[in-house]
Design a protein around this motif. Structure first.
Motif, PDB file in Angstrom:
ATOM      1  N   PRO A  13       1.079  -1.702  -0.248  1.00  0.00           N
ATOM      2  CA  PRO A  13      -0.110  -0.168  -0.263  1.00  0.00           C
ATOM      3  C   PRO A  13       0.671   1.389   0.195  1.00  0.00           C
ATOM      4  N   HIS A  15       0.406   5.790  -0.815  1.00  0.00           N
ATOM      5  CA  HIS A  15       0.198   7.185  -1.206  1.00  0.00           C
ATOM      6  C   HIS A  15       0.920   8.645  -1.930  1.00  0.00           C
ATOM      7  N   GLN A  47     -13.423   1.398   4.931  1.00  0.00           N
ATOM      8  CA  GLN A  47     -12.336   0.906   4.759  1.00  0.00           C
ATOM      9  C   GLN A  47     -12.522   0.453   2.904  1.00  0.00           C
ATOM     10  N   GLN A  49     -10.577   0.160  -0.682  1.00  0.00           N
ATOM     11  CA  GLN A  49      -9.299   0.245  -1.376  1.00  0.00           C
ATOM     12  C   GLN A  49      -9.659   0.703  -2.709  1.00  0.00           C
ATOM     13  N   ILE A  83     -13.415  -2.723   1.872  1.00  0.00           N
ATOM     14  CA  ILE A  83     -12.757  -3.700   2.566  1.00  0.00           C
ATOM     15  C   ILE A  83     -13.239  -3.889   4.112  1.00  0.00           C
ATOM     16  N   SER A 109      -3.361   3.859  -1.974  1.00  0.00           N
ATOM     17  CA  SER A 109      -4.115   2.435  -2.144  1.00  0.00           C
ATOM     18  C   SER A 109      -5.418   1.757  -1.347  1.00  0.00           C
ATOM     19  N   VAL A 110      -5.387   2.566   0.073  1.00  0.00           N
ATOM     20  CA  VAL A 110      -6.172   2.382   0.797  1.00  0.00           C
ATOM     21  C   VAL A 110      -6.002   4.192   1.428  1.00  0.00           C
ATOM     22  N   ARG A 112     -10.211   5.741   4.224  1.00  0.00           N
ATOM     23  CA  ARG A 112     -11.294   5.633   5.078  1.00  0.00           C
ATOM     24  C   ARG A 112     -12.382   6.909   4.563  1.00  0.00           C
TER      25      ARG A 112
END
Length: 171
Positions: A13, A15, A47, A49, A83, A109-110, A112
């Motif tokens: 992951p 950012h 959350q 993906q 996810i 990548s992830v 919230r």
């Protein structure tokens, strides 16, 4: 013949990050390893993906240092796969479903986001990620202005994507 393959600098992951004191040029964006979220998801959070992110003019001004105050990290519109969900999250879809909406700093990548700001969608990520802020802005603005069906609007060219949506809102 002089080019050679290099191993990826970051695996897992990641950012896109602006150095806090380095706003002012797009070249000041750096790709960094994304640390795992600490602790459990807050109540009513989800959350995602991230598959695609929509950038607005505010994000460009943010990166260039031309936005007044501290606008926070760039990005907000995103689309991807759900996810995980925090306790008490009321979801309109299940984990693994495709969603579109607003999230905190989705140039990663992830990301919230509040589950109330995410909606299920088909897997057309690149088109869907451009919708949340512009369409929500038009919906609220026209509602507050009391614009009704068949009324005419004069839109300034500087309204950008919001103006394009508002101009076609009566269609």
């Amino acid at each position: 013949p002089r080019l050679a393959s290099l191993p990826p600098l970051i695996t897992g992951p990641m950012h896109l990050h602006i150095k806090p004191t380095s706003r002012g040029a797009i070249g000041n964006l750096v790709l960094r390893q994304l640390r795992g979220p600490e602790g459990e998801l807050p109540a009513c959070n989800a959350q995602i993906q991230v598959a695609a992110v929509g950038l607005n003019f505010r994000d460009v001004l943010n990166v260039l240092g031309a936005y007044p105050g501290d606008p926070g990290p760039p990005g907000a519109d995103c689309a991807g796969a759900l996810i995980a969900a925090g306790a008490g999250a009321t979801l309109r879809c299940s984990v693994g479903a495709c969603v579109v909406g607003l999230a905190t700093a989705p140039l990663a990548s992830v990301a919230r986001g509040d589950c109330r700001l995410l909606v299920p969608m088909e897997a057309a990520f690149t088109e869907a990620c451009t919708l949340p802020i512009t369409w929500s802005t038009v919906h609220v603005a026209l509602g507050l202005a009391g614009v009704r069906h068949c009324e005419r609007l004069l839109l300034h060219a500087a309204t950008g994507g919001v103006g394009l949506v508002a101009g076609g809102a009566g269609d």
